[in-house]
Structures are given as C-alpha cells and as structure tokens.
Write an enzyme that holds these catalytic residues in place. Structure first.
Site, PDB file in Angstrom:
ATOM      1  N   ASN A  45       0.834  -1.210   0.000  1.00  0.00           N
ATOM      2  CA  ASN A  45       0.000   0.000   0.000  1.00  0.00           C
ATOM      3  C   ASN A  45       0.863   1.253   0.000  1.00  0.00           C
ATOM      4  O   ASN A  45       0.613   2.209  -0.744  1.00  0.00           O
ATOM      5  CB  ASN A  45      -0.892   0.033   1.254  1.00  0.00           C
ATOM      6  CG  ASN A  45      -2.119  -0.840   1.145  1.00  0.00           C
ATOM      7  OD1 ASN A  45      -2.441  -1.359   0.084  1.00  0.00           O
ATOM      8  ND2 ASN A  45      -2.820  -1.011   2.251  1.00  0.00           N
ATOM      9  N   ARG A 372     -11.106  -3.935 -14.060  1.00  0.00           N
ATOM     10  CA  ARG A 372     -10.050  -4.851 -13.613  1.00  0.00           C
ATOM     11  C   ARG A 372     -10.563  -6.277 -13.745  1.00  0.00           C
ATOM     12  O   ARG A 372     -11.671  -6.588 -13.319  1.00  0.00           O
ATOM     13  CB  ARG A 372      -9.644  -4.586 -12.160  1.00  0.00           C
ATOM     14  CG  ARG A 372      -9.077  -3.189 -11.914  1.00  0.00           C
ATOM     15  CD  ARG A 372      -8.434  -3.091 -10.541  1.00  0.00           C
ATOM     16  NE  ARG A 372      -8.190  -1.709 -10.145  1.00  0.00           N
ATOM     17  CZ  ARG A 372      -7.133  -0.994 -10.518  1.00  0.00           C
ATOM     18  NH1 ARG A 372      -6.221  -1.545 -11.305  1.00  0.00           N
ATOM     19  NH2 ARG A 372      -6.983   0.254 -10.106  1.00  0.00           N
ATOM     20  N   ARG A 402      -5.216   1.878 -13.395  1.00  0.00           N
ATOM     21  CA  ARG A 402      -3.827   1.983 -12.960  1.00  0.00           C
ATOM     22  C   ARG A 402      -3.261   0.648 -12.481  1.00  0.00           C
ATOM     23  O   ARG A 402      -3.853  -0.057 -11.682  1.00  0.00           O
ATOM     24  CB  ARG A 402      -3.696   3.014 -11.832  1.00  0.00           C
ATOM     25  CG  ARG A 402      -2.275   3.528 -11.661  1.00  0.00           C
ATOM     26  CD  ARG A 402      -2.128   4.414 -10.447  1.00  0.00           C
ATOM     27  NE  ARG A 402      -3.070   5.513 -10.402  1.00  0.00           N
ATOM     28  CZ  ARG A 402      -2.828   6.719 -10.913  1.00  0.00           C
ATOM     29  NH1 ARG A 402      -1.702   6.945 -11.549  1.00  0.00           N
ATOM     30  NH2 ARG A 402      -3.725   7.675 -10.788  1.00  0.00           N
ATOM     31  N   HIS A 432     -15.257   3.765 -14.904  1.00  0.00           N
ATOM     32  CA  HIS A 432     -15.092   2.938 -13.705  1.00  0.00           C
ATOM     33  C   HIS A 432     -16.385   2.204 -13.352  1.00  0.00           C
ATOM     34  O   HIS A 432     -16.434   1.441 -12.389  1.00  0.00           O
ATOM     35  CB  HIS A 432     -14.657   3.859 -12.548  1.00  0.00           C
ATOM     36  CG  HIS A 432     -14.267   3.143 -11.296  1.00  0.00           C
ATOM     37  ND1 HIS A 432     -15.022   3.196 -10.138  1.00  0.00           N
ATOM     38  CD2 HIS A 432     -13.206   2.355 -11.009  1.00  0.00           C
ATOM     39  CE1 HIS A 432     -14.434   2.482  -9.193  1.00  0.00           C
ATOM     40  NE2 HIS A 432     -13.333   1.957  -9.688  1.00  0.00           N
ATOM     41  N   TYR A 465     -13.009  -9.362  -1.645  1.00  0.00           N
ATOM     42  CA  TYR A 465     -13.589  -8.013  -1.550  1.00  0.00           C
ATOM     43  C   TYR A 465     -15.081  -8.147  -1.252  1.00  0.00           C
ATOM     44  O   TYR A 465     -15.765  -8.972  -1.858  1.00  0.00           O
ATOM     45  CB  TYR A 465     -13.449  -7.242  -2.870  1.00  0.00           C
ATOM     46  CG  TYR A 465     -12.072  -6.771  -3.230  1.00  0.00           C
ATOM     47  CD1 TYR A 465     -10.922  -7.289  -2.630  1.00  0.00           C
ATOM     48  CD2 TYR A 465     -11.908  -5.798  -4.207  1.00  0.00           C
ATOM     49  CE1 TYR A 465      -9.662  -6.843  -2.989  1.00  0.00           C
ATOM     50  CE2 TYR A 465     -10.643  -5.347  -4.579  1.00  0.00           C
ATOM     51  CZ  TYR A 465      -9.527  -5.874  -3.965  1.00  0.00           C
ATOM     52  OH  TYR A 465      -8.284  -5.431  -4.332  1.00  0.00           O
ATOM     53  N   ARG A 561     -14.037   2.872   4.775  1.00  0.00           N
ATOM     54  CA  ARG A 561     -12.846   2.054   5.019  1.00  0.00           C
ATOM     55  C   ARG A 561     -11.556   2.868   5.005  1.00  0.00           C
ATOM     56  O   ARG A 561     -10.700   2.716   5.858  1.00  0.00           O
ATOM     57  CB  ARG A 561     -12.740   0.944   3.966  1.00  0.00           C
ATOM     58  CG  ARG A 561     -11.422   0.173   4.023  1.00  0.00           C
ATOM     59  CD  ARG A 561     -11.410  -0.984   3.054  1.00  0.00           C
ATOM     60  NE  ARG A 561     -11.708  -0.577   1.692  1.00  0.00           N
ATOM     61  CZ  ARG A 561     -10.787  -0.167   0.805  1.00  0.00           C
ATOM     62  NH1 ARG A 561      -9.520  -0.076   1.152  1.00  0.00           N
ATOM     63  NH2 ARG A 561     -11.123   0.153  -0.427  1.00  0.00           N
ATOM     64  N   HIS A 589     -15.462  -3.085   0.116  1.00  0.00           N
ATOM     65  CA  HIS A 589     -15.369  -2.418  -1.183  1.00  0.00           C
ATOM     66  C   HIS A 589     -16.708  -1.919  -1.702  1.00  0.00           C
ATOM     67  O   HIS A 589     -16.758  -1.075  -2.604  1.00  0.00           O
ATOM     68  CB  HIS A 589     -14.742  -3.390  -2.185  1.00  0.00           C
ATOM     69  CG  HIS A 589     -14.326  -2.772  -3.479  1.00  0.00           C
ATOM     70  ND1 HIS A 589     -15.019  -2.957  -4.656  1.00  0.00           N
ATOM     71  CD2 HIS A 589     -13.281  -1.956  -3.785  1.00  0.00           C
ATOM     72  CE1 HIS A 589     -14.414  -2.287  -5.628  1.00  0.00           C
ATOM     73  NE2 HIS A 589     -13.366  -1.675  -5.135  1.00  0.00           N
TER      74      HIS A 589
END
Length: 695
Positions: A45, A372, A402, A432, A465, A561, A589
């Site tokens: 992270n 993703r 990314r 997204h 997730y 979160r 998530h």
C-alpha cells in the site's frame, strides 16, 4: 461559516488508513500467517501511495505549483513534508511489529538467520553456495568516470557499497539483488527451515565481488519511483490508443525517484552521492531495521500451509440467497430482481449467466464495461464465446486502470480478435462503472437483463472483496443503462437519466439534492437520516453538504474504510455524524447510499466513492434498489457493519481512530455475514433434501 477542524488532509487520512492495516499485523487475535499478510499489504500500500500520490505532489512542486488543497489549505510541499514525517513514524512501528512477528515465526519452526549466527561449517556452505550459484549470475557496476550511475529499477533491491583503494576512496559499487535468476531465500542444510535472505548473502560477500577494493560501507537500497502519468496529456496521435497505453506503461518505469529506502547505517557521503544521482533530498531517505521487501513472506506461509491454526478458518462463498438449489440466475431474474453479495455468496451464478447468454439463441447482444479482470478471466471467455456465436458484443475496456494496463491491453486484443467491438475509454475520463446488459429477443419481444455492481468483474477479488451486484429486468433501469452504453459508443457521456445516477454529469448533483432533502426535513422538525458506505470521502462539495445536514439535525452514519476528509463529532458542526472504518479479513469495497427512513427511504448501490475523481471525473453508475426485500437485506447489512465491535474503529473529532468497544458480546460483521450465508444455504439444502425424500 466553516471550521477547519471539520476537515482532514487527504494524504494524511490515507496514512491513517494504512496504519489501521498495520494494526491488523500487530493484532495477536489474528492468526500468524494472516498477520504476515497484513504487514505485506501495509508495505505494498505504502509503495503505491508513494508512486501515485506522493509522485503527483512531487510533480506539483517541480512546476512550482503553490495551489493549496481545498480542505486544510496545505501546499504540495507542506503535504510532502507532513507525509514524510508521518511515514517515518509508521515505518518505525512497522520495524517493531516485524521483529515481534519473526520471533513468533521462529517459535513456529522457521528461522531467518544472519551470517554471524552460523557455525563455521555453515558459513563455509554459504560461501560455496554464493561462489557457485550466485556470483556467476551477478551484474556488477562500479560508478566512475567511465561508468555513469546506473538506472535503478522501481522497487528493485540493490546492494550498494562505498569502495576504496589507496588511490581512490570515492567509488560506488552497485549490484542488483532481485533480478529473478536466483531464489529469494537460501536454506541452510544443517538447519531445516532456517534461511538466509539472498540479498543479505550478497551483501555479506561483497568483498568477493569487489576484490580490488576495500568495502568501507555497505547497505541494501530500494528506490520508489513516481508512477503518476496523465495518459491523455501525452497522447501520441501517431499511435493507436492501445499502443499508446503500452508506451505509457514503459514510460512509468523510468520516472523520477520519490523515496530511497536503506537497510542499515552507511557512510553519509555515500548516501549524499546516491541522493544527488537520484535527484532526491535526504528527507526522502528512510532507514529500516526490517527487510526492504516482504515478498518472501509468501515462502514462509507456504512452509506453514499444513498448520491450519496459523491461517483464517476456511470460508467458501455460498449459493446466493435468492436462488434455490439448481436454479439458474438467467431464469430467476425474469421474475424478480436478484442481489448478489460477495464474498459471502458465489460469483459463479453470474459467470454461468454470461456463459448461458453466450450460448442462448434468444440472446442477440451483450454489452459490458471492464475495469479490472482476473488473470484467467471467465468473463472474457464468455464474451469471446458470444462473439464467436454471432452475437453483437460491445465491450468498453478501460486501458487506464492503474497498474492493470498491461493485463487489460492483452484482454482487449483477445476480445478484438474474437470479433467483439472494443472501445478503449474516453478522452480525459476513466470509465469505472460496473455495468452489463444482455439483450434477448423472445417471441418477437425485446427484453433486457441489466447488471450493475459495486465491484469489478473479477473472480479472484470476488472472494476477498465485499461487493454487491444487482441483476434486474426493470425497464427504466434498462433504458438508462442502454443510454449510457450508447453514449460511450459515441465517445460521450449522458447528461440526463431517469432513475440511475451516472457520473460525471448526474451523480454528484443528485446526491447533493438528496442530502438537501434530508436537511430540509430535519429543519422542519422531522426525523431525517443519511447512511453511507464508501471506500473514501474526499469530495468537498458533498462534505460541506453533510456538515450542513449534521448542523440541521440529520443523523448521518458512515462506514468509510479508507480516506475520510471529514472529521466527525466536531462540536457545533459534525455532532450528528458518526464515522467507522472496518479493516478485517475481507476488503470492504461495496458502496451503499441510503437517504431517508420509512416510506421516504431510497437506497442505491454504486461503483462511485464520494471522491471528486469519481463524482465528476469518471463514468460511474449508481442504481436504485426497488425491490422491498432487497432493500431490507441491504439495510440489515448496513446495520450489521455499524454493529461491529471487533474490526470496527470509530473516528474521533481530531481525525484519529479508536477500536469500537461497545457491547458485551463480540460482533465481527464479516464473520456474521458469512455465518448467515452458510445458514441460508444449509437451510435451503435441507428443504431440498426433504422435498426429494417426500417425492
């Protein structure tokens, strides 16, 4: 009138989130191997944070951009300095936790040894191993007049030494340590399950590499480079967009350094020389007492895999609550809306629905946005199968996701080769949204199955997730979704919607209107409510509206979160706001928006956090929940999260977080939601068996 106490800097808030991850590595209630995992996540992270966020701030300082961020009024330079100071505190804490964890690992039978701890015979083995297995594969560089300072790969490990001779005392020797050609850990044969890290072995035997020099000082180093590239601003019209993104990925690897990590004290002049070559100052240098790369934890965990007590108990995603045993999602959704809740429920019914749609003669088209994907994506396989079966398949693949660019570039090629119509995103906007639409023609009638979710179409992350996915045949939702796809096909975005919220043009404004509605209701003396579950909250416009709502008496409960730029509980401003963060086994998530109570209650699930980048700089979709039973289920899920007193931490008015300690009985919301999923599946299985026996 605003009060600066209500706001928190985005970057410092993110570091507070990563500290919560670090605390999970420290928590002795977590099994050992999971604690190792959290420590590794903390490091990865922090790497990404420096590559992206600190990289972006660094770019601003190079441009001498003195613009102040809009919450705490800090300049880019002030933010970098604050981040560096906070990072130093956190990494010192990380070093202590690492030392404690390795003591526990040692008690479990696995040891990392230092050269000085070995017997003479073991040292001889190590020297032979180095000479025969490592030395021939090393690439050595001595920086001098004829050999310039080498390019150091982002996050690569290097042994570095200050070399001296009678005539020359200022040369630097550099050796790459993780080129991938040798093992990361060397096992000591006379000590089963005792290892030495390969980079430490290389560092020890540097005198055998630089035989003509005296090693005056040595250490391991690791460089983190800026990875924040605006792909659109450097677009090359001579390349097609996919080729352009491949070039962007290559360029990212060569951007300027933003951090230097060192494994031990070394000569100050050597550090100064390296900093000068890298173009960084000594404030960007971090000295650690722990290894610079924790990827070897995976080897330790593999060695301990036969010890189930050192890992979380196994949990398997269950059959969705809405489906009876053997029932197909494709059939069920024709009669009622279906909600899938991951990882508690399996993504398999959705994958099966895509596969069945690819084969069904009734299906004429499939449209989907992909952000993703899993490395071996069944989603893509179904889309390819559908195209090969003659169906119209339109896919937007976001090449600007990314660190997933290379994966998405490869999938886009495969989709295109199969005959799918592939769109590569929009100029200046990332797509997204999590949106899929299947069009069917049955008996001359066109019907739509629309799926809108909070998470990616990724079979791997769906197991770790927490996400929600709505599948519906609602015509209003279908119409809005079709308009979104049509706009994307034209390289555009929708300006108006009927029921969906769709960024960038009609999500932030609709959210603000709903907050205003609750504010006015509270001002009239009636009970008003807002409940939000998000990954992050940074959008200043929405934050200010939430502060207004709190001042009017609206009860605001938020489960956030990660980043939260609003401080709860500030007297006179955010007294009516409660913020908790849950960091646990699964990564929270899903995004849930709740406005109002009783008959006024409106519930949405969405792909969008309340960050400016999501609300006005991306294509995002939020869908209203219409089915009363699904509303009830989401409300109960939200209440479960708010009731957590095991993994929940509550935000204080100063922006700090403390573990929730309310309640006499421990309540872990993630474990409880999994228990409910198991109970539901077992109950239905039992009923199915009873029906079979009765028949």
């Amino acid at each position: 009138m605003e009060d600066i106490r209500c706001y928190q800097n985005r970057e410092l808030s993110w570091l507070k989130f990563n500290e919560r991850v670090l605390e999970e590595a420290e928590d002795t209630d977590n099994p050992l191997c999971e604690r190792l995992g959290f420590l590794s996540i903390f490091q990865s992270n922090l790497d990404e944070f420096y590559m992206v966020r600190v990289g972006s701030l660094h770019d601003m300082t190079l441009l001498k951009n003195e613009v102040r961020e809009n919450k705490t009024q800090m300049t880019a330079k002030e933010q970098i300095n604050a981040v560096l100071d906070e990072t130093r505190r956190l990494t010192a804490k990380k070093d202590m936790i690492y030392a404690d964890l390795m003591d526990v690992v040692r008690r479990e039978g696995i040891t990392l040894v230092r050269y000085q701890e070995l017997t003479e015979q073991e040292q001889d083995f190590l020297e032979r191993y180095f000479t025969q297995e490592i030395l021939p594969l090393l690439s050595t560089i001595v920086v001098g007049k004829k050999q310039p300072f080498p390019f150091l790969v982002n996050k690569g490990l290097y042994a570095i030494a200050l070399l001296g001779t009678k005539n020359d005392k200022g040369k630097i020797g550099i050796i790459p340590c993780n080129s991938g050609v040798f093992e990361r850990m060397i096992e000591i044969p006379s000590r089963p399950d005792s290892f030495m890290l390969t980079e430490e072995c290389i560092l020890h035997f540097l005198p055998k590499v630089f035989e003509k020099y005296k090693i005056q000082s040595k250490a391991l180093i690791r460089v983190t480079r800026n990875a924040d590239i605006d792909a659109d601003s450097i677009y090359d019209e001579d390349l097609n967009y996919r080729e352009h993104m491949a070039e962007v990925v290559k360029l990212r690897r060569k951007l300027c350094p933003v951090r230097l990590e060192i494994s031990r004290e070394m000569d100050e002049k050597c550090i100064q020389s390296v900093c000068e070559q890298l173009g960084i100052n000594e404030k960007q240098v971090f000295l650690y007492k722990s290894p610079l790369d924790f990827s070897f934890f995976s080897i330790i965990k593999d060695r301990l895999h036969s010890r189930p007590e050192l890992f979380y108990p196994k949990r398997v995603p269950q059959r969705p609550q809405a489906l009876e045993p053997g029932e197909r999602l494709l059939d069920k959704v024709m009669n009622q809306d279906v909600l899938l809740s991951f990882p508690f429920e399996s993504i398999t019914p959705f994958l099966n629905m895509l596969h069945e749609a690819a084969e069904s003669p009734d299906v004429v088209s499939i449209r989907m946005t992909l952000y993703r994907l899993a490395k071996h994506s069944k989603v893509v396989e179904s889309l390819i199968e559908a195209a090969e079966n003659g169906k119209q398949v339109d896919v937007l693949v976001e090449l600007k996701a990314r660190f997933d660019e290379e994966n998405n570039i490869e999938w886009s090629r495969r989709l295109e080769d199969a005959g799918c119509h592939v769109i590569y995103g929009l100029d200046g906007l990332k797509v997204h949204s999590k949106l899929c639409q299947i069009t069917r023609r049955c008996n001359g009638k066109i019907t739509y199955i629309t799926q809108i979710g909070t998470g990616n179409y990724n079979e791997t992350t769906s197991r770790i997730y927490t996400d929600l996915s709505l599948v519906t045949t609602n015509e209003d939702i279908a119409r809005d979704a079709a308009n979104v796809f049509q706009a994307l096909a034209l390289g555009d975005t929708v300006d108006e919607t009927s029921v969906l919220m769709v960024a960038p043009n009609c999500l932030q404004n609709k959210v603000i209107a709903l907050i205003d509605r609750e504010t006015e209701i509270a001002k009239s003396g009636r009970k008003a409510y807002i409940g939000l579950k998000l990954n992050s909250l940074t959008d200043r416009k929405i934050i200010d509206k939430l502060i207004e709502a709190s001042q009017a008496g609206v009860t605001v409960e938020m489960v956030i979160r990660g980043i939260c730029c609003l401080n709860a509980g500030v007297p006179g401003y955010t007294d009516n706001i409660r913020v908790i963060s849950i960091v646990g086994r699964y990564l929270e998530h899903s995004r849930i928006y709740i406005f109002g109570e009783g008959e006024r209650e409106q519930i949405y699930i969405a792909s969008a956090d309340f960050m400016t980048r999501n609300t006005v700089r991306r294509v995002e979709v939020a869908v209203p929940i219409i089915d009363d039973m699904i509303k009830l289920r989401i409300r109960e899920l939200f209440i479960s999260l708010l009731s957590d007193n095991v993994k929940a931490r509550e935000q204080m008015p100063d922006g700090s977080y403390h573990h929730v300690t309310t309640g006499d009985t421990a309540y872990n919301s993630q474990e409880e939601l999994f228990r409910m999923a198991y109970d539901n599946a077992n109950h239905r299985e039992l009923n199915e068996n009873i029906n079979i026996s009765n028949n």
